[in-house]
Design a protein around this motif. Structure first.
Motif, PDB file in Angstrom:
ATOM      1  N   ARG A  55       0.831  -1.198   0.000  1.00 24.24           N
ATOM      2  CA  ARG A  55       0.000   0.000   0.000  1.00 24.24           C
ATOM      3  C   ARG A  55       0.877   1.265   0.000  1.00 24.24           C
ATOM      4  O   ARG A  55       0.638   2.201  -0.749  1.00 24.24           O
ATOM      5  N   ARG A  56       1.924   1.241   0.810  1.00 22.94           N
ATOM      6  CA  ARG A  56       2.835   2.398   0.851  1.00 22.94           C
ATOM      7  C   ARG A  56       3.563   2.590  -0.474  1.00 22.94           C
ATOM      8  O   ARG A  56       3.730   3.714  -0.953  1.00 22.94           O
ATOM      9  N   ALA A  57       4.009   1.490  -1.078  1.00 18.07           N
ATOM     10  CA  ALA A  57       4.693   1.571  -2.370  1.00 18.07           C
ATOM     11  C   ALA A  57       3.749   2.096  -3.446  1.00 18.07           C
ATOM     12  O   ALA A  57       4.155   2.900  -4.301  1.00 18.07           O
ATOM     13  N   HIS A  58       2.493   1.674  -3.394  1.00 22.43           N
ATOM     14  CA  HIS A  58       1.503   2.143  -4.360  1.00 22.43           C
ATOM     15  C   HIS A  58       1.278   3.648  -4.208  1.00 22.43           C
ATOM     16  O   HIS A  58       1.211   4.382  -5.211  1.00 22.43           O
ATOM     17  N   GLN A  59       1.180   4.120  -2.973  1.00 24.61           N
ATOM     18  CA  GLN A  59       1.011   5.557  -2.733  1.00 24.61           C
ATOM     19  C   GLN A  59       2.224   6.338  -3.233  1.00 24.61           C
ATOM     20  O   GLN A  59       2.077   7.412  -3.828  1.00 24.61           O
TER      21      GLN A  59
END
Length: 94
Positions: A55-59
């Protein structure tokens, strides 16, 4: 009676909580009294940490894509504006 899937948190006093997923069912006697519970418990802490990292990488990827789009839009404007002037000047000379 069928099984139920439930998420549980263990180690609540620890700094990092371990997450588990369990499948359990109640075993009752002929009178309907609970005899015991049976089932399994699977630690899903690693899966949850991986989901959070994804999720953090996607953001971060979305933020980078937005920055790239804004940069390209600004550069396009910065290049087009003087070129329009040059094109206009050459048209008046012709």
């Amino acid at each position: 009676m069928g099984g139920a899937r439930v998420r549980v948190a263990t180690g609540a006093r620890r700094r990092q909580r371990n997450l588990g997923e369990r499948d359990a069912r109640v075993v009752r006697d002929s009178h309907g009294e609970v005899l015991y519970f049976e089932g399994t418990l699977q630690d899903i802490t690693i899966r949850k940490l991986a989901e959070e990292e994804r999720r953090r990488a996607h953001q971060a990827a979305e933020a980078a894509n937005t920055a790239k789009s804004e940069f390209l839009a600004n550069m396009s404007h910065e290049i087009r504006t003087p070129m329009n002037g040059i094109i206009g000047m050459t048209e008046t000379d012709a």
